[in-house]
Scaffold this active site. Structure first.
Site, PDB file in Angstrom:
ATOM      1  N   GLU A   1      -1.544  -8.694   1.251  1.00 16.26           N
ATOM      2  CA  GLU A   1      -0.719  -9.277   0.198  1.00 16.26           C
ATOM      3  C   GLU A   1      -1.568 -10.308  -0.561  1.00 16.26           C
ATOM      4  O   GLU A   1      -2.387 -11.003   0.046  1.00 16.26           O
ATOM      5  CB  GLU A   1       0.500  -9.983   0.822  1.00 16.26           C
ATOM      6  CG  GLU A   1       1.528 -10.447  -0.185  1.00 16.26           C
ATOM      7  CD  GLU A   1       2.660 -11.255   0.459  1.00 16.26           C
ATOM      8  OE1 GLU A   1       2.425 -11.909   1.480  1.00 16.26           O
ATOM      9  OE2 GLU A   1       3.777 -11.217  -0.079  1.00 16.26           O
TER      10      GLU A   1
ATOM     11  N   LYS B   1       8.712  -5.804  -3.078  1.00 14.86           N
ATOM     12  CA  LYS B   1       9.179  -6.593  -1.918  1.00 14.86           C
ATOM     13  C   LYS B   1      10.641  -7.015  -2.097  1.00 14.86           C
ATOM     14  O   LYS B   1      10.993  -7.627  -3.118  1.00 14.86           O
ATOM     15  CB  LYS B   1       8.291  -7.833  -1.795  1.00 14.86           C
ATOM     16  CG  LYS B   1       8.455  -8.643  -0.519  1.00 14.86           C
ATOM     17  CD  LYS B   1       7.562  -9.904  -0.591  1.00 14.86           C
ATOM     18  CE  LYS B   1       7.436 -10.628   0.737  1.00 14.86           C
ATOM     19  NZ  LYS B   1       6.761 -11.944   0.585  1.00 14.86           N
TER      20      LYS B   1
ATOM     21  N   CYS C   1       4.693  -8.241   4.228  1.00 15.19           N
ATOM     22  CA  CYS C   1       4.728  -9.591   4.791  1.00 15.19           C
ATOM     23  C   CYS C   1       6.067 -10.011   5.415  1.00 15.19           C
ATOM     24  O   CYS C   1       6.420  -9.558   6.501  1.00 15.19           O
ATOM     25  CB  CYS C   1       4.276 -10.576   3.720  1.00 15.19           C
ATOM     26  SG  CYS C   1       3.806 -12.207   4.341  1.00 15.19           S
TER      27      CYS C   1
HETATM   28  O1  LIG Z   1       2.122 -18.630  -0.386  1.00 23.72           O
HETATM   29  C1  LIG Z   1       1.332 -17.966  -1.025  1.00 23.72           C
HETATM   30  O2  LIG Z   1       0.500 -18.454  -1.810  1.00 23.72           O
HETATM   31  C2  LIG Z   1       1.342 -16.502  -0.886  1.00 23.72           C
HETATM   32  N1  LIG Z   1       2.373 -16.054  -0.013  1.00 23.72           N
HETATM   33  C3  LIG Z   1       3.139 -15.052  -0.359  1.00 23.72           C
HETATM   34  O3  LIG Z   1       2.954 -14.479  -1.409  1.00 23.72           O
HETATM   35  C4  LIG Z   1       4.270 -14.624   0.509  1.00 23.72           C
HETATM   36  C5  LIG Z   1       5.509 -15.117  -0.181  1.00 23.72           C
HETATM   37  S1  LIG Z   1       5.485 -16.863  -0.468  1.00 23.72           S
HETATM   38  N2  LIG Z   1       4.176 -15.122   1.851  1.00 23.72           N
HETATM   39  C6  LIG Z   1       4.992 -14.723   2.830  1.00 23.72           C
HETATM   40  O4  LIG Z   1       5.839 -13.849   2.665  1.00 23.72           O
HETATM   41  C7  LIG Z   1       4.759 -15.406   4.164  1.00 23.72           C
HETATM   42  C8  LIG Z   1       5.721 -15.005   5.256  1.00 23.72           C
HETATM   43  C9  LIG Z   1       5.505 -15.801   6.473  1.00 23.72           C
HETATM   44  O5  LIG Z   1       4.531 -16.509   6.622  1.00 23.72           O
HETATM   45  C10 LIG Z   1       6.501 -15.751   7.562  1.00 23.72           C
HETATM   46  O6  LIG Z   1       7.406 -14.890   7.538  1.00 23.72           O
HETATM   47  O7  LIG Z   1       6.372 -16.573   8.482  1.00 23.72           O
END
Ligand SMILES: O=C(O)CNC(=O)[C@H](CS)NC(=O)CCC(=O)C(=O)O
Length: 270
Positions: A43, A114, A157
């Site tokens: 991702e 997503k 994710c």
């Molecule tokens: O934050 C960023 O810069 C990039 N991250 C993302 O694009 C995505 C959405 S914010 N991250 C997750 O889904 C983490 C899930 C996770 O860590 C969990 O389920 O514990």
């Protein structure tokens, strides 16, 4: 379906598109030189940075990322998953967090937006509000039916916390499921591997989980441990905490064996 090698790439993507694409190609090249035919990128592989910067550059990120994936597939003659990048949704000011599967001809095989957005205050002090810039997808993820690679299911994710999505992929006949991620370091240390193993075990399919690792920008730390897990739940490869590649063999005989030894999918009541 035949036996073949799959690769889960692990990167430290930063807020610089070209730099990330160059890093991605290095690892694709490395994976292909080891014989990988199915390659997954994590991702945010092409851009990982502040939400507002991602949004401001979303048009360029979307276009250049799709062009890059097609070029890589053709150049290296592989099937490749781009595990999550922003694609603008007309008239909304938001993007879909999109996973895209491309075959060796450069043809699009499957696309997924997503559905579960990460709006969470992590106890380490970081606040995530993915829905401020991302539009939630409305459809369950697809399974691409492949004679050669087995049936390939998609997810992204945070989805990994919602087992019903993975049971849906099992119902559609998935043999191999991608979970490309940018898991936080804080949640990842306790939840990442357990959740991935559970999804593999309960659905008796392979899980291929490309990952982000290290310090991506500002205070954003990701967990790493890109891995490939077999349908019994055994970890076949783990990329550790540095950028790199996890490679393992995907075998139809192993799928058949595990589904014979543990026929839980046939014993469902609900
Ligand atoms: O934050 C960023 O810069 C990039 N991250 C993302 O694009 C995505 C959405 S914010 N991250 C997750 O889904 C983490 C899930 C996770 O860590 C969990 O389920 O514990």
């Amino acid at each position: 379906m035949k036996s073949y090698l799959a690769a889960a790439i692990q990167m430290t993507s930063v807020p610089e598109l070209q730099k990330n694409l160059a890093q991605a190609e290095e690892f694709i090249d490395l994976a292909v030189r080891q014989g990988a035919e199915l390659v997954g990128l994590p991702e945010n592989f092409s851009f990982m940075g502040e939400e507002k910067d991602k949004l401001a550059q979303a048009d360029a990120i979307a276009q250049e990322t799709e062009t890059f994936l097609i070029k890589m597939a053709q150049r290296y003659q592989i099937t490749i998953l781009g595990g999550g990048f922003p694609v603008p949704v007309d008239g909304t000011g938001k993007v879909y967090n999109t996973a895209l599967l491309i075959d060796f001809n450069g043809q699009e095989l499957a696309r997924y937006h997503k559905v579960h957005l990460f709006d969470v205050n992590v106890p380490d002090g970081n606040t995530y509000q993915e829905s401020s810039t991302v539009m939630a997808g409305k459809l369950l993820p697809p399974v691409h039916f492949s004679e050669k690679l087995g049936n390939v299911g998609l997810s992204i994710c945070y989805d990994v916390r919602f087992p019903e999505l993975y049971r849906h992929l099992a119902d559609k006949g998935a043999d191999v499921v991608f979970v490309p991620a940018a898991f936080t370091a804080f949640t990842g240390k306790d939840h990442w591997q357990v959740l991935l193993q559970a999804r593999a075990i309960e659905n008796t399919y392979y899980v291929i989980a490309p990952a982000q690792t290290g310090t991506n920008y500002a205070r954003r730390q990701t967990h790493g441990h890109a891995m490939i897990i077999d349908p019994w739940g055994a970890i076949l490869a783990d990329a550790g905490d540095k950028p790199g590649v996890a490679i393992a063999e995907i075998k139809p005989t192993r799928l058949e064996q595990v589904r014979r030894q543990m026929p839980s999918l046939q014993h469902r009541v609900f």
